[in-house]
Every structure is written in C-alpha cells, then in structure tokens.
Design a protein around this motif. Sequence first.
Motif, PDB file in Angstrom:
ATOM      1  N   GLU A 122       0.838  -1.201   0.000  1.00 14.19           N
ATOM      2  CA  GLU A 122       0.000   0.000   0.000  1.00 14.19           C
ATOM      3  C   GLU A 122       0.875   1.253   0.000  1.00 14.19           C
ATOM      4  O   GLU A 122       1.921   1.293   0.652  1.00 14.19           O
ATOM      5  N   LEU A 123       0.429   2.264  -0.748  1.00 11.75           N
ATOM      6  CA  LEU A 123       1.053   3.580  -0.768  1.00 11.75           C
ATOM      7  C   LEU A 123      -0.056   4.600  -0.551  1.00 11.75           C
ATOM      8  O   LEU A 123      -1.002   4.648  -1.333  1.00 11.75           O
ATOM      9  N   ASP A 124       0.047   5.407   0.490  1.00  9.33           N
ATOM     10  CA  ASP A 124      -1.071   6.244   0.911  1.00  9.33           C
ATOM     11  C   ASP A 124      -0.788   7.735   0.891  1.00  9.33           C
ATOM     12  O   ASP A 124       0.277   8.179   1.352  1.00  9.33           O
ATOM     13  N   PHE A 125      -1.766   8.505   0.416  1.00  7.45           N
ATOM     14  CA  PHE A 125      -2.014   9.875   0.835  1.00  7.45           C
ATOM     15  C   PHE A 125      -3.321   9.819   1.618  1.00  7.45           C
ATOM     16  O   PHE A 125      -4.354   9.390   1.078  1.00  7.45           O
ATOM     17  N   GLU A 126      -3.309  10.243   2.869  1.00  4.29           N
ATOM     18  CA  GLU A 126      -4.541  10.325   3.649  1.00  4.29           C
ATOM     19  C   GLU A 126      -4.693  11.750   4.169  1.00  4.29           C
ATOM     20  O   GLU A 126      -3.747  12.317   4.741  1.00  4.29           O
ATOM     21  N   PHE A 127      -5.877  12.315   3.991  1.00  8.53           N
ATOM     22  CA  PHE A 127      -6.178  13.675   4.411  1.00  8.53           C
ATOM     23  C   PHE A 127      -7.165  13.607   5.564  1.00  8.53           C
ATOM     24  O   PHE A 127      -8.248  13.010   5.430  1.00  8.53           O
ATOM     25  N   LEU A 128      -6.807  14.211   6.687  1.00  9.48           N
ATOM     26  CA  LEU A 128      -7.589  14.111   7.910  1.00  9.48           C
ATOM     27  C   LEU A 128      -8.224  15.454   8.226  1.00  9.48           C
ATOM     28  O   LEU A 128      -7.539  16.463   8.424  1.00  9.48           O
ATOM     29  N   GLY A 129      -9.562  15.465   8.287  1.00  9.33           N
ATOM     30  CA  GLY A 129     -10.290  16.693   8.531  1.00  9.33           C
ATOM     31  C   GLY A 129     -10.155  17.176   9.967  1.00  9.33           C
ATOM     32  O   GLY A 129      -9.635  16.491  10.847  1.00  9.33           O
ATOM     33  N   ASN A 130     -10.680  18.388  10.213  1.00 11.75           N
ATOM     34  CA  ASN A 130     -10.552  18.991  11.530  1.00 11.75           C
ATOM     35  C   ASN A 130     -11.770  19.851  11.827  1.00 11.75           C
ATOM     36  O   ASN A 130     -12.647  20.026  10.963  1.00 11.75           O
ATOM     37  N   ILE A 131     -11.840  20.400  13.041  1.00 11.78           N
ATOM     38  CA  ILE A 131     -12.926  21.300  13.386  1.00 11.78           C
ATOM     39  C   ILE A 131     -12.717  22.638  12.693  1.00 11.78           C
ATOM     40  O   ILE A 131     -11.627  22.912  12.165  1.00 11.78           O
ATOM     41  N   ARG A 132     -13.723  23.462  12.688  1.00  7.78           N
ATOM     42  CA  ARG A 132     -13.638  24.759  12.025  1.00  7.78           C
ATOM     43  C   ARG A 132     -12.490  25.574  12.616  1.00  7.78           C
ATOM     44  O   ARG A 132     -12.308  25.650  13.836  1.00  7.78           O
ATOM     45  N   GLY A 133     -11.711  26.184  11.745  1.00  6.21           N
ATOM     46  CA  GLY A 133     -10.588  26.998  12.184  1.00  6.21           C
ATOM     47  C   GLY A 133      -9.289  26.248  12.332  1.00  6.21           C
ATOM     48  O   GLY A 133      -8.241  26.864  12.559  1.00  6.21           O
ATOM     49  N   ARG A 134      -9.331  24.915  12.228  1.00  9.47           N
ATOM     50  CA  ARG A 134      -8.114  24.098  12.294  1.00  9.47           C
ATOM     51  C   ARG A 134      -7.850  23.473  10.928  1.00  9.47           C
ATOM     52  O   ARG A 134      -8.764  23.103  10.220  1.00  9.47           O
ATOM     53  N   TRP A 136      -6.601  21.051   7.796  1.00  4.69           N
ATOM     54  CA  TRP A 136      -6.509  19.651   7.404  1.00  4.69           C
ATOM     55  C   TRP A 136      -5.057  19.211   7.583  1.00  4.69           C
ATOM     56  O   TRP A 136      -4.129  20.009   7.477  1.00  4.69           O
ATOM     57  N   ARG A 137      -4.886  17.914   7.824  1.00  2.00           N
ATOM     58  CA  ARG A 137      -3.548  17.344   7.886  1.00  2.00           C
ATOM     59  C   ARG A 137      -3.406  16.247   6.850  1.00  2.00           C
ATOM     60  O   ARG A 137      -4.401  15.639   6.472  1.00  2.00           O
ATOM     61  N   VAL A 138      -2.197  16.040   6.392  1.00  2.00           N
ATOM     62  CA  VAL A 138      -1.961  15.009   5.375  1.00  2.00           C
ATOM     63  C   VAL A 138      -0.870  14.076   5.883  1.00  2.00           C
ATOM     64  O   VAL A 138       0.096  14.513   6.520  1.00  2.00           O
ATOM     65  N   GLN A 139      -1.068  12.785   5.650  1.00  2.00           N
ATOM     66  CA  GLN A 139      -0.028  11.826   5.999  1.00  2.00           C
ATOM     67  C   GLN A 139       0.205  10.874   4.841  1.00  2.00           C
ATOM     68  O   GLN A 139      -0.686  10.635   4.020  1.00  2.00           O
ATOM     69  N   TYR A 156       2.358  15.685   7.817  1.00  3.25           N
ATOM     70  CA  TYR A 156       2.806  17.029   7.461  1.00  3.25           C
ATOM     71  C   TYR A 156       1.674  18.040   7.635  1.00  3.25           C
ATOM     72  O   TYR A 156       0.498  17.707   7.506  1.00  3.25           O
ATOM     73  N   GLU A 157       2.053  19.279   7.875  1.00  2.00           N
ATOM     74  CA  GLU A 157       1.121  20.382   7.736  1.00  2.00           C
ATOM     75  C   GLU A 157       1.310  20.958   6.336  1.00  2.00           C
ATOM     76  O   GLU A 157       2.364  20.763   5.718  1.00  2.00           O
ATOM     77  N   LEU A 158       0.314  21.633   5.833  1.00  2.72           N
ATOM     78  CA  LEU A 158       0.374  22.194   4.484  1.00  2.72           C
ATOM     79  C   LEU A 158       0.616  23.690   4.534  1.00  2.72           C
ATOM     80  O   LEU A 158       0.277  24.352   5.519  1.00  2.72           O
ATOM     81  N   TRP A 159       1.194  24.207   3.481  1.00  2.00           N
ATOM     82  CA  TRP A 159       1.476  25.636   3.400  1.00  2.00           C
ATOM     83  C   TRP A 159       0.372  26.402   2.666  1.00  2.00           C
ATOM     84  O   TRP A 159       0.498  27.567   2.355  1.00  2.00           O
ATOM     85  N   PHE A 160      -0.746  25.717   2.432  1.00  2.00           N
ATOM     86  CA  PHE A 160      -1.880  26.320   1.743  1.00  2.00           C
ATOM     87  C   PHE A 160      -3.162  25.737   2.332  1.00  2.00           C
ATOM     88  O   PHE A 160      -3.131  24.748   3.079  1.00  2.00           O
TER      89      PHE A 160
END
Length: 345
Positions: A122-134, A136-139, A156-160
Amino acid sequence: MVSTLFPSAFFFFFFFFFIFVCSPVFLFFCNASAALLESLPTLSFEEGYTQLFGGGNLILLGDGKRVRISLDERTGAGFASQDLYLHGFFSASIKLPADYAAGVVVAFYMSNGDVFPKTHDELDFEFLGNIRGREWRVQTNVYGNGSTAVGREERYELWFDPTEDFHRYSILWNHERITFYIDDIPIRETVRSAAMAGCFPSKPMSLYSTIWDGSGWATSGGRYKVNYRYAPYVAEFQDLVIHGCAVNPMDHSSACERPDAAIYGSSTMSPEQRAQMDGFRRKHMTYYYCYDRDRYPTPPAECKMDQIETRQYYGADGVRYGGHRRRRRGGRHNRSSVAQADAAL
C-alpha cells in the motif's frame, strides 16, 4: 570513407538526441520534473476508473474529467482504477471539504489488499479533517508485503488551504524508489534497500480515491467526530493521471511495452528537487516514524537516525515539538497507532 559517412552519422545522432533526449519519456526517466508532469495526459473517469461504492454520492462533471465524491449520513463514496499496475506515475488534483470537517477522511492511495489480503502492499495519501478553524492534515504511508505492524507513517502540515482550490498529489513508484509529491514538490522518498527486505511494495496495485467517516480516530483520537449537520462533505478530483505498467489481473504479466517499462525502471531527483524536499521536510513534517521511540525502541532497519534532531525537535512519540503541532498516536483497523489520533488542539 569516414568523411562520406560523417554527415549522415551526425544527422542520425542529432535526430536521436532531439527525439529521445528531449522527449517527455527521457525527461521522465531522468527527472520527474514539473514540466513533464504538466505534459502527461489526463484520463476521463470512463477511460481509467470504476465506481467502488456510494451510489449517487459519486457524480461526474466536465465530460467525466472531474469527479465529485461526498460523505453523508447514508454513505461515503469511492472509485478505483480499472487496471492493476506494477510501477508508474499516479496523480490527481484534489479539493477537500471546507468548514467543519472533523472525522472526515479523504484518501488517494494504491493497494492490492483485495488480491493479497495477508501480504498486501500500500502507498497512501490520507487527508484528515478537523474542526472549524483548524487545518486539514496530510499523511503518507508505505506498506509492503503485509507489514502493517511496521507502519511507515509521516505526517505534514500544508502551506496552503486545501479547501480553497485544487492541489496536485502524486506518487511515482518504480523498482528502486517511491516518491510522493505535492504540487510537483517532492515531499518523501523511500528507496529500496536490503534493510527494508520484503517490506518494499513490489506487487501490482490498483489506484483508489475515497471519502469516509473516520470518527473513531481521525481527529484528536476520536474526540471530534463527523457532524452530519454540515453534510454533505464534498471532495473533488480532476487532472486524473495514470501513467503506469498495467498487468493482467489473472497471471500478473505486464502489458507494458519495453520503452514504457524503461520509464519506470529508474528515476533521479535533480539537486533542485532534493533541496525542495529537504526544505519541505524541515518546515512541514510533524511526525516521523523513525523518531517514534515509544513505538520502536529499536528503529526499523532502514531508518538513518539524526540523534541531534531527534533530541531537539521530536518527542519520544515521533511527534515534532511546537504549539498545536503536538500530536499523540493512534491507529486505524490494521494500521499503526499513529494514524488514529491527532491531538492537534
């Protein structure tokens, strides 16, 4: 005799240089550059994919070049490539759900779990949602030969803001290495080595895109769950690229012609790209499995430890120090503990 042959030989050399060296194929072989990524053909949904689940929660737009998948109280949605692939370049531009998205998981990944349930890769990009104002995170993650007990997660955190516009996420996979890209910037490279042994993904995989309810783990270890008052949660995919070696699903023989196969046989990263990757990882990586001493008192064999960086910047759980980026660990079904929780608040 030599003088007679020289003009034709020179012409042949120049013609070969222009056609081969300056072609996208050669550029891809030597350097997965941003210019080349722009040149690869995109597919419509019907040309390369099939719906997995979700019924009407999957909608095609723009002559099938754009796919919208959504999550509501009834179901999520997902689609997969029509073929299995052994090596290649796989990419999609993705726009994530806005507003409150705690518990929502969007995934863009490769897997062969349906074909090799006990020894899957398996090779993954997973995007994890958050509450309003926080944010998204990607792993990313790399599994090989059923090695789910040794998750190789990075986060990672994103720059956008990934909810405002489309951004491209790509995976380059060949016999020697796996490279993950965000907007054509390499963010991670996994190189085949004797230390990884059979844990380097080596069997044909399909490409998947899904959205689903990860309330049990995705946001702060399940503290914040999907709130369906904000549904439907919509993720959109476009610029779909599958440029790989398709294999026969019965005997896994490759349908790749020799020139195409050579493309995925090797790749290099330019000094500029490597500098980009190093800069990204210094600034944006928030969890590194090699530094997770709680999980791995003895780090996985392929890890090259920087003891100074470990002590200065990372905790014993492999999470980088610093404000809201401090996160705890967790897991998803057979996945490692890191994927379960994100104490980002």
